[in-house]
Design a protein around this motif. Sequence first.
Motif, short mmCIF file in Angstrom:
data_model
loop_
_atom_site.label_atom_id
_atom_site.label_comp_id
_atom_site.label_asym_id
_atom_site.label_seq_id
_atom_site.Cartn_x
_atom_site.Cartn_y
_atom_site.Cartn_z
N GLU A 3 -2.27 -8.58 -1.79
CA GLU A 3 -2.44 -8.02 0.04
C GLU A 3 -1.91 -7.64 0.31
O GLU A 3 -0.80 -8.60 1.23
CB GLU A 3 -3.31 -9.21 -0.15
CG GLU A 3 -4.69 -10.22 -0.86
CD GLU A 3 -5.24 -10.94 -0.74
OE1 GLU A 3 -4.72 -11.49 0.66
OE2 GLU A 3 -6.09 -11.34 -1.17
N GLU A 4 -2.12 -6.60 1.09
CA GLU A 4 -1.55 -6.12 1.90
C GLU A 4 -2.44 -5.85 3.56
O GLU A 4 -3.58 -5.83 3.65
CB GLU A 4 -1.15 -4.54 1.84
CG GLU A 4 -0.46 -3.87 0.66
CD GLU A 4 -1.43 -3.58 -0.34
OE1 GLU A 4 -0.81 -2.33 -1.29
OE2 GLU A 4 -2.95 -4.33 -0.69
N SER A 5 -1.66 -5.86 4.28
CA SER A 5 -2.32 -6.31 5.79
C SER A 5 -1.50 -5.51 6.67
O SER A 5 -0.36 -5.25 6.57
CB SER A 5 -2.78 -7.76 6.17
OG SER A 5 -1.77 -8.31 6.78
N GLY A 6 -2.10 -5.27 8.01
CA GLY A 6 -1.79 -4.53 9.09
C GLY A 6 -1.46 -3.18 9.40
O GLY A 6 -1.13 -2.51 10.49
N GLY A 7 -2.07 -2.45 8.72
CA GLY A 7 -2.29 -0.35 8.36
C GLY A 7 -3.22 -0.67 10.05
O GLY A 7 -4.08 -1.92 10.05
N LYS A 30 7.01 -18.05 4.39
CA LYS A 30 5.59 -17.40 4.39
C LYS A 30 5.03 -17.16 3.11
O LYS A 30 4.26 -16.32 3.53
CB LYS A 30 5.35 -16.76 5.18
CG LYS A 30 6.19 -17.40 6.75
CD LYS A 30 6.10 -15.54 8.20
CE LYS A 30 6.39 -16.77 9.71
NZ LYS A 30 5.84 -15.80 10.70
N ASN A 31 6.46 -17.23 2.30
CA ASN A 31 5.58 -16.08 0.64
C ASN A 31 5.08 -14.83 1.30
O ASN A 31 3.93 -14.29 1.16
CB ASN A 31 4.82 -17.45 -0.14
CG ASN A 31 4.81 -16.34 -1.04
OD1 ASN A 31 5.39 -15.93 -1.93
ND2 ASN A 31 3.11 -16.03 -1.68
N MET A 32 5.85 -13.96 2.36
CA MET A 32 5.22 -12.93 2.44
C MET A 32 6.84 -11.80 3.01
O MET A 32 7.70 -12.37 2.72
CB MET A 32 4.94 -13.37 3.76
CG MET A 32 4.00 -13.54 4.16
SD MET A 32 2.73 -13.39 5.94
CE MET A 32 2.61 -11.68 6.07
N SER A 89 2.47 -6.29 5.92
CA SER A 89 2.82 -7.20 5.24
C SER A 89 2.33 -7.38 4.29
O SER A 89 0.43 -7.00 4.15
CB SER A 89 2.61 -8.66 6.00
OG SER A 89 2.98 -9.03 7.77
N CYS A 90 2.45 -8.44 2.97
CA CYS A 90 1.79 -8.21 1.64
C CYS A 90 2.29 -9.48 1.59
O CYS A 90 3.22 -10.34 1.71
CB CYS A 90 2.60 -7.23 0.72
SG CYS A 90 2.31 -8.14 -0.74
N TYR A 116 1.37 1.43 0.06
CA TYR A 116 1.46 0.29 -1.76
C TYR A 116 2.15 -0.56 -1.79
O TYR A 116 3.70 -0.86 -1.57
CB TYR A 116 0.76 0.53 -2.92
CG TYR A 116 -0.62 1.48 -2.93
CD1 TYR A 116 -1.77 0.65 -3.17
CD2 TYR A 116 -0.42 2.78 -2.61
CE1 TYR A 116 -2.72 1.83 -3.80
CE2 TYR A 116 -1.09 3.53 -2.69
CZ TYR A 116 -2.61 3.11 -3.11
OH TYR A 116 -4.33 3.71 -3.24
N CYS A 117 1.91 -2.57 -2.12
CA CYS A 117 2.98 -3.55 -1.76
C CYS A 117 2.82 -3.62 -3.51
O CYS A 117 2.14 -3.26 -4.07
CB CYS A 117 2.47 -4.77 -1.52
SG CYS A 117 3.50 -5.98 -1.63
#
Length: 124
Positions: A5-9, A76-78, A21-22, A95-96
């Motif tokens: 799961e990616e986020s922050g865009g 944080k497993n990120m 983040s992923c 894409y992660c």
Amino acid sequence: QVRLEESGGGSVQAGDSINLSCTAPGRTIKTFTMAWFRQAPGKEREFVAAHAFHGGRTSYADSVKSRFAISRDSAKNMVFLQMNNLKPEDTAIYYCAAGIRLTGLGVRESYNYWGLGTQVTVSS
């Protein structure tokens, strides 16, 4: 079986910064090489950056190495992609990816798992 799961865009102006983040909910990414790829409209998915599972070894595409930084936070497993001094040509879906037993850090086919992507749009 591994969901990324990616986020922050988002949408920003040239010169701004974004931190992507992923993570892999319910799984550890500790033993995976993690990477970021991006795909702009009409272009194939291209390598951006990678972080090996050991030793903090990193690799970057020439076009981003002076501005982007990939990092990993095991607690944080990120994995993150800090993108500075963004340019309109950075506009793409990011894409992660996660992989093991890679033939090369920048080889798309080496990665086993992919996120759905997060859009980064940079306006001038």
